[in-house]
Scaffold this motif. Structure first.
Motif, PDB file in Angstrom:
ATOM      1  N   ALA A  14     -10.918  10.370  -7.637  1.00 27.75           N
ATOM      2  CA  ALA A  14      -9.478  10.107  -7.638  1.00 27.75           C
ATOM      3  C   ALA A  14      -8.829  10.958  -8.718  1.00 27.75           C
ATOM      4  O   ALA A  14      -9.471  11.329  -9.708  1.00 27.75           O
ATOM      5  CB  ALA A  14      -9.189   8.627  -7.883  1.00 27.75           C
ATOM      6  N   GLY A  42     -10.524  -1.288  -2.890  1.00 26.89           N
ATOM      7  CA  GLY A  42     -11.481  -0.682  -1.981  1.00 26.89           C
ATOM      8  C   GLY A  42     -12.161  -1.709  -1.104  1.00 26.89           C
ATOM      9  O   GLY A  42     -12.232  -2.896  -1.417  1.00 26.89           O
ATOM     10  N   SER A  91      -2.502   0.252  -8.949  1.00 28.44           N
ATOM     11  CA  SER A  91      -3.898  -0.138  -8.783  1.00 28.44           C
ATOM     12  C   SER A  91      -4.496   0.543  -7.561  1.00 28.44           C
ATOM     13  O   SER A  91      -3.785   1.150  -6.753  1.00 28.44           O
ATOM     14  CB  SER A  91      -4.023  -1.664  -8.627  1.00 28.44           C
ATOM     15  OG  SER A  91      -3.492  -2.353  -9.738  1.00 28.44           O
ATOM     16  N   VAL A  92      -5.810   0.409  -7.439  1.00 26.11           N
ATOM     17  CA  VAL A  92      -6.529   0.869  -6.265  1.00 26.11           C
ATOM     18  C   VAL A  92      -7.460  -0.256  -5.817  1.00 26.11           C
ATOM     19  O   VAL A  92      -8.142  -0.874  -6.636  1.00 26.11           O
ATOM     20  CB  VAL A  92      -7.359   2.133  -6.562  1.00 26.11           C
ATOM     21  CG1 VAL A  92      -8.156   2.554  -5.326  1.00 26.11           C
ATOM     22  CG2 VAL A  92      -6.460   3.270  -7.018  1.00 26.11           C
ATOM     23  N   PHE A 100     -10.178   3.276   0.459  1.00 31.52           N
ATOM     24  CA  PHE A 100      -9.385   2.834  -0.681  1.00 31.52           C
ATOM     25  C   PHE A 100      -7.919   2.717  -0.275  1.00 31.52           C
ATOM     26  O   PHE A 100      -7.385   3.559   0.454  1.00 31.52           O
ATOM     27  CB  PHE A 100      -9.533   3.802  -1.846  1.00 31.52           C
ATOM     28  CG  PHE A 100     -10.915   3.828  -2.407  1.00 31.52           C
ATOM     29  CD1 PHE A 100     -11.358   2.830  -3.262  1.00 31.52           C
ATOM     30  CD2 PHE A 100     -11.803   4.837  -2.055  1.00 31.52           C
ATOM     31  CE1 PHE A 100     -12.643   2.839  -3.763  1.00 31.52           C
ATOM     32  CE2 PHE A 100     -13.098   4.853  -2.555  1.00 31.52           C
ATOM     33  CZ  PHE A 100     -13.517   3.844  -3.410  1.00 31.52           C
ATOM     34  N   ILE A 109      -2.245   6.774  -8.746  1.00 30.32           N
ATOM     35  CA  ILE A 109      -3.178   7.724  -8.144  1.00 30.32           C
ATOM     36  C   ILE A 109      -2.458   8.578  -7.105  1.00 30.32           C
ATOM     37  O   ILE A 109      -1.783   8.057  -6.221  1.00 30.32           O
ATOM     38  CB  ILE A 109      -4.369   6.987  -7.502  1.00 30.32           C
ATOM     39  CG1 ILE A 109      -5.165   6.248  -8.580  1.00 30.32           C
ATOM     40  CG2 ILE A 109      -5.257   7.951  -6.735  1.00 30.32           C
ATOM     41  CD1 ILE A 109      -5.740   7.131  -9.664  1.00 30.32           C
ATOM     42  N   LYS A 121     -10.201  -4.950  -6.166  1.00 27.78           N
ATOM     43  CA  LYS A 121      -9.620  -4.022  -7.127  1.00 27.78           C
ATOM     44  C   LYS A 121     -10.681  -3.181  -7.814  1.00 27.78           C
ATOM     45  O   LYS A 121     -11.676  -3.687  -8.328  1.00 27.78           O
ATOM     46  CB  LYS A 121      -8.821  -4.789  -8.178  1.00 27.78           C
ATOM     47  CG  LYS A 121      -7.976  -3.904  -9.086  1.00 27.78           C
ATOM     48  CD  LYS A 121      -7.088  -4.752  -9.978  1.00 27.78           C
ATOM     49  CE  LYS A 121      -6.204  -3.886 -10.865  1.00 27.78           C
ATOM     50  NZ  LYS A 121      -5.311  -4.714 -11.726  1.00 27.78           N
ATOM     51  N   ILE A 170      -7.079  10.578  -3.613  1.00 33.76           N
ATOM     52  CA  ILE A 170      -8.312   9.808  -3.681  1.00 33.76           C
ATOM     53  C   ILE A 170      -9.158  10.151  -2.467  1.00 33.76           C
ATOM     54  O   ILE A 170      -8.641  10.365  -1.365  1.00 33.76           O
ATOM     55  CB  ILE A 170      -8.027   8.293  -3.775  1.00 33.76           C
ATOM     56  CG1 ILE A 170      -9.314   7.518  -4.097  1.00 33.76           C
ATOM     57  CG2 ILE A 170      -7.332   7.776  -2.541  1.00 33.76           C
ATOM     58  CD1 ILE A 170      -9.058   6.100  -4.589  1.00 33.76           C
ATOM     59  N   ILE A 183       0.841  -1.196   0.000  1.00 30.25           N
ATOM     60  CA  ILE A 183       0.000   0.000   0.000  1.00 30.25           C
ATOM     61  C   ILE A 183       0.879   1.252   0.000  1.00 30.25           C
ATOM     62  O   ILE A 183       1.833   1.352   0.780  1.00 30.25           O
ATOM     63  CB  ILE A 183      -0.939   0.000   1.220  1.00 30.25           C
ATOM     64  CG1 ILE A 183      -1.802  -1.269   1.221  1.00 30.25           C
ATOM     65  CG2 ILE A 183      -1.826   1.236   1.229  1.00 30.25           C
ATOM     66  CD1 ILE A 183      -2.559  -1.485   2.521  1.00 30.25           C
ATOM     67  N   VAL A 206      -4.236   2.410  -2.061  1.00 38.67           N
ATOM     68  CA  VAL A 206      -3.586   2.683  -3.337  1.00 38.67           C
ATOM     69  C   VAL A 206      -2.230   2.001  -3.382  1.00 38.67           C
ATOM     70  O   VAL A 206      -1.409   2.166  -2.472  1.00 38.67           O
ATOM     71  CB  VAL A 206      -3.427   4.199  -3.538  1.00 38.67           C
ATOM     72  CG1 VAL A 206      -2.746   4.493  -4.870  1.00 38.67           C
ATOM     73  CG2 VAL A 206      -4.778   4.897  -3.454  1.00 38.67           C
ATOM     74  N   THR A 207      -1.978   1.236  -4.440  1.00 42.01           N
ATOM     75  CA  THR A 207      -0.665   0.654  -4.678  1.00 42.01           C
ATOM     76  C   THR A 207      -0.006   1.411  -5.833  1.00 42.01           C
ATOM     77  O   THR A 207      -0.532   2.421  -6.302  1.00 42.01           O
ATOM     78  CB  THR A 207      -0.776  -0.841  -5.006  1.00 42.01           C
ATOM     79  OG1 THR A 207      -1.467  -1.008  -6.253  1.00 42.01           O
ATOM     80  CG2 THR A 207      -1.545  -1.587  -3.902  1.00 42.01           C
TER      81      THR A 207
END
Length: 492
Positions: free
Chosen positions: A476, A433, A430-431, A424, A464, A455, A467, A411, A426-427
């Motif tokens: 976002a 939730g 990707s995101v 959420f 991102i 995802k 967000i 993360i 965030v990586t």
């Protein structure tokens, strides 16, 4: 098309970690970015040019447009002498790697759409955004020029107290309206300065009027608007405002803030936290004898604060010695310790400080809190009836298990909001939730709450920067990217 863009958020681990937290909070960015992607507009057209130039009309495009464009065009967008109002672009159907833009999903009234309609997956707008905030049935966005825009749904003119901060509001839908005037410290109505941060209001799901909002400008001045029944606007009285008005009495520039239900917190560059509004549950950390204050007050004793976040009626803080504090309501154990539902009226260090690792971000939503560590793991505390803790259960934390682990690694940042029951994670590309998803707040093209991070359905890999979530919709900002085993790659 690349646009100027800079991230305002700090304290998130990257491939090249910074020295955060520092002894002093990060200073505000300059008015315009320099070292990030190329200036707007680019000298060369996009890699996928289109058939016709974008048509420029005398009137700015409303935010958002009703239907996405079906066909891309061969020429770059024509730039007029007068910039169009933000956002200008209609949403695109296909991702373009390297694009700087923003996305919307969930209940469409959050962007000024029809009440009861939903956007099921993230919808892209090709416009650079430096900050955004999702509130109860409304949103704020700040573009790369520092212009702030408000959009949302007003239930009735009777209940509306001014949280959008615009002149030409109307009952029902309000679509992408520029905040072009503010009231300065001397009480004079003046042109709005460039803004860098936005904090949307917190209300109950059935009402979209009785709340307040906050903006911070490039010089660290703070502006508030909306409901002021407990002095939450920090303006020295309890009169509602319909325009953003400058807060007086802050000795240093502001670098961040937080909005809760009837209270406001402002973090200054010297690491102190000033609060105003309700202290009924200790939200401001001023002790049991102070019910509310209508002027900025730093009696909470906090210092060296690097990050803060607010929930509905509580707040959490991270200082420069890696100590986490909480204050306010604690009925669900959202401050990561057990008090049998009793609030904490002064900032109290929680047991999170007994865990190994360095905390780099704190986040909060209605009655839950989240803590990101520098190794990319996260823990959470509090209410979990919608799976919003992301631990794979629907069980609230309690005395035996006051802290749980989020079932995701790698993360980079956490995004949520004080009116949300959605979160959420965030990586790098990707995101994911978790939590409430009755109106497609998770952006997964399906409804139903999720207790394990799932995802979000962007149309490709995304990086991102910002967000935010509300009780009904999510926002976002960032860009599409190509990734490889060696890490993230920006594309022109």
């Amino acid at each position: 098309m690349n646009s100027p863009y800079f991230s305002l958020r700090t304290a998130y681990p990257t491939d090249e970690p910074t020295a955060y937290p520092t002894d002093e909070p990060t200073a505000y960015p300059t008015a315009y970015p320099t070292a990030y992607p190329t200036a707007y507009p680019t000298e060369e057209p996009t890699q996928e040019p289109t058939l016709e130039p974008t048509e420029v009309t005398d009137e700015p495009t409303q935010f958002p447009t009703a239907e996405p464009t079906q066909e891309p065009t061969l020429e770059p967008t024509i730039i007029t002498e007068e910039p169009t109002q933000f956002p200008t672009s209609e949403p695109t159907l296909e991702p373009t790697a390297g694009l700087l833009g923003w996305w919307f999903w969930g209940g469409e009234e959050g962007e000024g759409g029809a009440l009861g309609e939903e956007q099921q997956v993230p919808k892209l707008y090709e416009e650079a955004v430096i900050d955004l905030s999702a509130g109860s049935r409304h949103s704020f966005l700040i573009n790369s020029s520092g212009e702030a825009f408000a959009a949302g749904f007003i239930e009735s003119d009777f209940s509306y107290k001014g949280h959008l901060g615009i002149d030409d509001w109307q009952e029902g839908s309000n679509v992408g309206k520029l905040i072009d005037k503010v009231v300065d410290a001397g009480g004079k109505r003046v042109d709005a300065p460039p803004f860098v941060r936005a904090y949307a209001g917190v209300g109950v799901p059935s009402d979209s009027g009785e709340m307040h909002s906050m903006l911070v400008d490039i010089d660290g001045n703070v502006y508030t608007t909306g409901r002021n029944s407990k002095g939450q606007l920090c303006l020295g009285d309890e009169k509602d405002r319909s325009e953003f008005s400058q807060v007086r009495g802050l000795p240093k520039p502001a670098v961040a803030g937080a909005i809760g239900y009837e209270f406001t917190l402002i973090l200054l560059e010297d690491g102190t936290v000033w609060g105003c509004g309700s202290n009924e549950f200790g939200e401001l950390g001023l002790g049991p004898k102070v019910d509310f204050t209508n002027e900025p007050n730093k009696g909470n004793g906090l210092k060296g604060i690097q990050d803060l976040a607010s929930g509905y009626k509580f707040a959490v803080f991270l200082d420069d010695e890696n100590v986490v504090y909480g204050t306010g309501g604690n009925i669900y154990g959202q401050q990561c310790f057990f008090t049998e539902g009793e609030p904490e009226t002064v900032p109290t260090a929680n047991i999170l400080n007994d865990l190994k690792g360095t905390v780099v971000q704190v986040a909060a939503n209605r009655e839950s809190s989240y803590y990101l560590f520098d190794d990319g793991t996260a823990v959470s505390c509090g209410r979990n009836d919608e799976g919003q803790l992301g631990d794979g259960t629907f069980v609230n934390t309690g005395e035996d298990d006051p802290i749980v682990g989020v079932k995701l690694k790698g993360i980079r940042r956490i995004g949520t909001g004080p009116s949300a029951q959605t979160v959420f994670f965030v990586t790098d590309d990707s995101v994911f939730g978790a939590g409430l998803n009755d109106r497609f707040q998770l952006g997964i093209d399906d409804i139903g709450s999720e207790n394990t991070p799932i995802k979000v359905k962007f149309e490709g890999d995304v990086f991102i920067d910002v967000i935010s979530a509300s009780g009904t919709h999510s926002l976002a900002a960032g860009e599409y990217v190509e990734t490889s085993r060696t890490g993230r790659t920006y594309l022109p």
